[in-house]
Design a protein around this motif. Structure first.
Motif, PDB file in Angstrom:
ATOM      1  N   ARG A   1      -8.759  -2.330   6.124  1.00  0.00           N
ATOM      2  CA  ARG A   1      -8.176  -1.065   6.580  1.00  0.00           C
ATOM      3  C   ARG A   1      -9.184   0.031   6.242  1.00  0.00           C
ATOM      4  NH1 ARG A   1      -4.326  -3.819   8.089  1.00  0.00           N
ATOM      5  NH2 ARG A   1      -2.101  -3.308   8.060  1.00  0.00           N
TER       6      ARG A   1
ATOM      7  N   CYS B   1     -15.663   7.194  14.954  1.00  0.00           N
ATOM      8  CA  CYS B   1     -14.204   7.191  14.978  1.00  0.00           C
ATOM      9  C   CYS B   1     -13.672   7.952  13.765  1.00  0.00           C
ATOM     10  CB  CYS B   1     -13.696   5.751  14.965  1.00  0.00           C
ATOM     11  SG  CYS B   1     -11.911   5.597  15.041  1.00  0.00           S
TER      12      CYS B   1
ATOM     13  N   THR C   1     -10.154   7.624  13.084  1.00  0.00           N
ATOM     14  CA  THR C   1      -8.835   7.023  12.907  1.00  0.00           C
ATOM     15  C   THR C   1      -8.954   5.732  12.125  1.00  0.00           C
ATOM     16  OG1 THR C   1      -8.071   7.936  15.015  1.00  0.00           O
ATOM     17  CG2 THR C   1      -6.794   6.106  14.102  1.00  0.00           C
ATOM     18  N   ARG C   2      -8.081   5.550  11.142  1.00  0.00           N
ATOM     19  CA  ARG C   2      -8.112   4.305  10.370  1.00  0.00           C
ATOM     20  C   ARG C   2      -7.710   3.134  11.266  1.00  0.00           C
ATOM     21  NH1 ARG C   2      -5.962   3.206   4.353  1.00  0.00           N
ATOM     22  NH2 ARG C   2      -6.583   5.384   4.210  1.00  0.00           N
ATOM     23  N   GLU C   3      -8.379   2.022  11.068  1.00  0.00           N
ATOM     24  CA  GLU C   3      -8.100   0.814  11.842  1.00  0.00           C
ATOM     25  C   GLU C   3      -7.693  -0.324  10.917  1.00  0.00           C
ATOM     26  OE1 GLU C   3     -11.255   1.344  15.557  1.00  0.00           O
ATOM     27  OE2 GLU C   3     -11.619  -0.171  14.012  1.00  0.00           O
TER      28      GLU C   3
ATOM     29  N   ARG D   1      -8.183  -4.202  10.677  1.00  0.00           N
ATOM     30  CA  ARG D   1      -9.143  -5.151  11.239  1.00  0.00           C
ATOM     31  C   ARG D   1      -8.899  -6.552  10.706  1.00  0.00           C
ATOM     32  NH1 ARG D   1     -14.902  -3.502  12.882  1.00  0.00           N
ATOM     33  NH2 ARG D   1     -14.562  -1.488  13.889  1.00  0.00           N
TER      34      ARG D   1
ATOM     35  N   THR E   1     -15.569  -9.340  13.520  1.00  0.00           N
ATOM     36  CA  THR E   1     -14.258  -8.725  13.730  1.00  0.00           C
ATOM     37  C   THR E   1     -13.657  -9.229  15.032  1.00  0.00           C
ATOM     38  OG1 THR E   1     -14.934  -6.737  12.536  1.00  0.00           O
ATOM     39  CG2 THR E   1     -12.995  -6.566  13.965  1.00  0.00           C
TER      40      THR E   1
ATOM     41  N   ARG F   1      -9.070  -5.283  16.324  1.00  0.00           N
ATOM     42  CA  ARG F   1      -9.055  -3.922  15.797  1.00  0.00           C
ATOM     43  C   ARG F   1      -7.810  -3.221  16.301  1.00  0.00           C
ATOM     44  NH1 ARG F   1     -14.475  -1.311  17.888  1.00  0.00           N
ATOM     45  NH2 ARG F   1     -13.462   0.513  16.956  1.00  0.00           N
ATOM     46  N   VAL F   2      -7.018  -2.673  15.386  1.00  0.00           N
ATOM     47  CA  VAL F   2      -5.791  -1.983  15.770  1.00  0.00           C
ATOM     48  C   VAL F   2      -5.805  -0.580  15.152  1.00  0.00           C
ATOM     49  CG1 VAL F   2      -3.272  -1.996  15.713  1.00  0.00           C
ATOM     50  CG2 VAL F   2      -4.527  -4.160  15.838  1.00  0.00           C
ATOM     51  N   PRO F   3      -6.006   0.467  15.957  1.00  0.00           N
ATOM     52  CA  PRO F   3      -5.949   1.830  15.410  1.00  0.00           C
ATOM     53  C   PRO F   3      -4.545   2.130  14.894  1.00  0.00           C
ATOM     54  CG  PRO F   3      -6.980   1.804  17.580  1.00  0.00           C
ATOM     55  CD  PRO F   3      -6.364   0.462  17.387  1.00  0.00           C
TER      56      PRO F   3
END
Length: 442
Positions: free
Chosen positions: A306, A314, A316-318, A320, A340, A343-345
């Motif tokens: 995270r 970027c 925004t925290r992702e 992963r 990776t 990846r989910v923002p």
């Protein structure tokens, strides 16, 4: 709009899955560097000697042996890539998990720590933890890991009953476990954690408490209690399904947990997290990062992370997840510098949900100062102060909302999952009242 049941249960499960075996700062707050430039590092060693009957983690038994040199090169490469991508200036802790990372060579551990130190500040007193299985770590090998930079051990003891260990598919005996624990305490005094499981098929309260009392005669200053979770696809799940062994009794498991935490409190342990107990200040800094929603990088097959990928422009925290299967992961690392897979923002609400679900796992809970680090407009009072359901939880003595912040009582920690099913929907309801979602077609 309220949080749907399945999503709330998913967040509860995610918080439970993050329970750790490990406070430098009680707030988890930055100490000099901006929080966005600091991170913890998790390194996943994917191999085991055999798969335990209850385990559904991402681990593999390498029948033809492991090309450790190639794996080590890829771990170093991915660590460099993700540290640069995250713009990480300081690494506060490193945790080698698995799998069975004590099967790796000390050289691999040293190489990873050197790789971190090449691109980020790794303080000399940073916590460096290695997960250990008793049969894979004799005293001489533990000393080599210490020389490589490890300064804390987490021992997967699980039980002091040989029949239970056999049921779990462990490769060690109770005698092996105590011998490894004694060697670990000599080499890492005050820095050894042990795991003990409860709620196993056929387990009874009295004998289990006897195990815990025996362990207290031998253990160091950190202990974790984990309830068995029967996972579909595991050998133990299949045994229970076909009636070969009795199904675990959840009410008995709850009684074991209640009696166990009371016994540990009497022995001078502080329950600083739902499953974790420490005395003499031996709390883990690494997993505290998880519970405080700090940044962490996941390196290795199937590792989770995270962080904000500043290096990609970027903000925004992702969330992963690295590619699961080791050979595929290695091919991707060789080709792209990292493996990776997903990846989910995380939007602002999702991050606040994690702050709530993770922070309430600790006895500190969520202070007003910590909450403001993630949300400057809505205070904890705004979200929970006017809720009748929250007031009832306070009247029942399960929850506290006061000048310090929001936290569970001693009794509330034991039933956190049920509390979150009230608190998470309340958070989302207030959030959407302030910022209603866009109307389709509007």
């Amino acid at each position: 709009m309220v949080l749907p049941g399945p999503r709330a249960r998913g967040l509860v499960a995610a918080a439970r899955a993050a329970q750790g075996r490990r406070v430098g700062s009680a707030e988890g707050s930055p100490r000099g560097d901006p929080a966005s430039r600091r991170a913890a590092l998790y390194v996943h060693w994917p191999y085991c000697e055999k798969r335990c009957s209850y385990c559904n983690f991402n681990k593999y038994v390498a029948r033809g042996g492991v090309d450790e040199a190639a794996l080590r090169r890829c771990l170093v490469t991915e660590a460099h890539t993700l540290l640069a991508l995250g713009g990480v200036h300081r690494v506060d802790s490193v945790f080698f998990g698995g799998g069975t990372p004590s099967l790796a060579s000390p050289h691999t551990v040293a190489a990873l720590l050197e790789a971190v130190a090449q691109v980020a500040h790794l303080p000399a007193d940073s916590e460096v933890t290695l997960e250990v299985n008793p049969t894979s770590a004799p005293g001489s090998r533990l000393a080599e890991f210490g020389a490589a930079g490890v300064n804390r051990l987490s021992i997967g003891l699980q039980s002091l009953d040989d029949a239970e260990l056999q049921l779990l598919g462990r490769t060690h005996s109770a005698r092996d476990a105590l011998r490894t624990l004694a060697a670990a305490r000599r080499l890492f005094p005050g820095r050894v954690s042990v795991d003990l499981m409860l709620g196993l098929p056929g387990q009874q309260l009295g004998p289990w408490l006897g195990q815990l009392r025996e362990l207290l005669r031998h253990c160091d200053d950190h202990l974790s209690l984990y309830q068995l979770s029967l996972e579909r696809g595991t050998a133990l799940f299949a045994q229970v399904q076909r009636g070969a062994v009795p199904a675990p009794d959840p009410e008995l498991a709850a009684e074991m947990y209640a009696e166990g935490r009371a016994l540990l409190r009497t022995a001078g342990f502080r329950q600083y997290e739902v499953s974790n107990f420490a005395r003499r200040g031996a709390l883990s800094t690494h997993n505290w990062t998880y519970w405080q929603c700090g940044q962490y990088l996941g390196v290795g097959p199937g590792a989770h992370g995270r962080f904000v990928p500043h290096g990609a422009g970027c903000h925004t925290r992702e969330a992963r997840i690295q590619t699961l299967e080791p050979d595929n992961w290695m091919r991707e690392v060789i080709q792209f510098g990292h493996g990776t897979r997903k990846r989910v923002p995380l939007d602002e609400l999702e991050l606040l949900e994690e702050v709530l679900a993770m922070g309430l796992r600790t006895d500190v809970g969520i202070t007003h100062q910590h909450w403001r680090q993630f949300e400057s407009q809505l205070t904890l009072w705004d979200v929970f102060g006017a809720s009748e359901e929250v007031k009832r939880l306070q009247e029942q003595g399960l929850l506290l909302l006061d000048h310090r912040g929001l936290r569970c009582s001693w009794e509330g920690l034991a039933v956190l999952d049920s509390l979150l099913l009230t608190l998470l929907p309340r958070l989302q309801e207030v959030w959407w009242q302030r910022s209603p979602p866009p109307v389709p077609g509007g």
